[in-house]
Design a protein around this motif. Sequence first.
Motif, short mmCIF file in Angstrom:
data_model
loop_
_atom_site.label_atom_id
_atom_site.label_comp_id
_atom_site.label_asym_id
_atom_site.label_seq_id
_atom_site.Cartn_x
_atom_site.Cartn_y
_atom_site.Cartn_z
N ASN A 1 -7.10 -7.73 8.60
CA ASN A 1 -5.83 -8.39 8.24
C ASN A 1 -5.45 -8.10 6.79
OD1 ASN A 1 -5.44 -9.71 10.80
ND2 ASN A 1 -7.09 -11.11 10.22
N ALA A 2 -5.65 -6.86 6.39
CA ALA A 2 -5.39 -6.47 5.00
C ALA A 2 -4.47 -5.26 4.98
CB ALA A 2 -6.70 -6.14 4.28
N ALA A 3 -3.49 -5.27 4.09
CA ALA A 3 -2.52 -4.18 4.01
C ALA A 3 -2.51 -3.60 2.60
CB ALA A 3 -1.12 -4.67 4.37
N VAL A 4 -2.70 -2.28 2.51
CA VAL A 4 -2.57 -1.60 1.23
C VAL A 4 -1.08 -1.39 0.97
CG1 VAL A 4 -3.16 0.43 -0.12
CG2 VAL A 4 -4.76 -0.41 1.60
N SER B 1 -3.78 -1.44 -4.30
CA SER B 1 -3.34 -2.83 -4.30
C SER B 1 -3.29 -3.29 -2.85
CB SER B 1 -1.97 -2.97 -4.95
OG SER B 1 -2.01 -2.57 -6.31
N VAL B 2 -4.00 -4.37 -2.56
CA VAL B 2 -4.18 -4.80 -1.17
C VAL B 2 -3.84 -6.27 -1.04
CG1 VAL B 2 -5.77 -4.77 0.80
CG2 VAL B 2 -6.14 -3.19 -1.11
N VAL B 3 -3.09 -6.61 0.00
CA VAL B 3 -2.88 -8.01 0.36
C VAL B 3 -3.88 -8.35 1.45
CG1 VAL B 3 -1.32 -9.68 1.38
CG2 VAL B 3 -0.45 -8.04 -0.25
N THR B 4 -4.72 -9.35 1.20
CA THR B 4 -5.77 -9.74 2.14
C THR B 4 -5.55 -11.17 2.62
OG1 THR B 4 -7.31 -10.71 0.55
CG2 THR B 4 -7.32 -8.29 0.75
N GLU B 5 -6.44 -11.60 3.49
CA GLU B 5 -6.35 -12.97 4.01
C GLU B 5 -6.52 -14.00 2.91
OE1 GLU B 5 -8.17 -12.94 8.44
OE2 GLU B 5 -9.54 -12.18 6.91
N THR B 6 -7.21 -13.63 1.85
CA THR B 6 -7.48 -14.58 0.77
C THR B 6 -6.62 -14.34 -0.46
OG1 THR B 6 -9.29 -13.17 -0.02
CG2 THR B 6 -9.86 -14.93 1.53
#
Length: 459
Positions: free
Chosen positions: A82-85, A94-99
């Motif tokens: 569930n992570a998007a670069v 740069s990554v958006v993660t669950e946390t």
Amino acid sequence: MPSTVIVGAGPAGVRAAETLVQAGIRPTVIDEASISGGQIYRRPPSVFRRDPNALYGFEAKRAGDQHRTFDNLRDQVDYWPNAAVWSAQGRTLSVVTETGPKELRWDRLILATGAMDRVVPFAGWTLPGVYTLGGAQVALKYQACAIGEHPVFIGTGPLLYLAAYQYAAAGVDVRAVLDTAPFAAKCRALPGLMSGGRTFLKGLYYVLRLRARGIQLAAGIRPVAVNPGPDGTVSGVVWHDRRGREKRTACDALAAGFGLRSETQLADLCGVSFVFDPVQRQWLPSQDGEGRADIEGVYLAGDGAAVKGADAAELSGARAAHALLYDLGRAESARELKALNRRLARSERFRRSLEAGAFPFPADLAAGAADDLMICRCEAVTAGELRKSVCELKATELNRAKAFTRLGMGRCQGRVCGPAAAEILAESLGVPLEAVGRLRGQAPVKPVPMTAFLDGAVS
């Protein structure tokens, strides 16, 4: 300690991870999904209990192998689901993660970013109830939902027949499968298609099963319009048959796709150079014969490098990992690289017969779009506005047209509208497609929720 990162956990990413782990390297694997599999082997939620044979058909054994392989690797990789670069600068992702947002430094990077549907806009394509073929597959595989009770599948490419077959096998009343590629093109491509062996036979089986179910199959068609019903959703599709006669097919949903296009934005942000592929009609990241990009430490694998299918993606994922290992001084990987290249070369004739022979991209549909047709739905840019940017503003390149019209500045960042816009621009200028260039990658390459940054972790 040097860090090795794999972006993507589909067939290419999984095989790359397996190869690295076997060599004693613990990679970080970034996956936009909640669990590995990619699009073709997408897994349903864990609370679902579905027969793999119903879910994946002929690919059930291979899907199970992929899933088991990655599950066995979970303790030997750093897995970010569930992570998007969304950006790449220098050697930092740069990554958006669950946390929340994170910055990830890499020394070696394998990009296995996959592909998405190539869209050709036509009247009514933005109506509720119109999906891409890939979107229709996601609904069926991930949530066991159909996009409608009586859908029509339209476009071209192997995915057209696969997705329609999967819906029919699930008990959905598929009304028609409408292919823009003429039947004569498939006949001419037959010698090359037969080199695909089992893959070709599977495709033939899908077509025969659809026909046996009484589903209308038509080749050489041209879509005209999607008709809205009283509630504004899809009520039918108008199309021309190969003789130019107008036909109407009632339906409550439409799945459309015109082949696949590689997801190349991250390679672009990493500084990789690009070359034009006339078969795929797309600028692709440059690589050598073993998956190395022309930026040190970057390796390319799977459909994100060039669309060649799941089997080739697995091979190229292993190849990219072995190229990485060889560059680290593991001389034994040289033998594996040669073997993998031989296997990949055998599949090349089949893939080119598919792309250029049996399922050619209908460039005339995009190039001939009516002036009032919406091309970029995010920014409400029409074909006429694109042509105006050429005639009045002297835009001779796609990024200039973007600056004048805002094409590709919305959520999709040009993924959906870019291919059709390039065809329109090339036709307006009277130049080859490659002469209008490509939309340059821009961060964020994927939509990023603002809530991910409210803690101020990333400015």
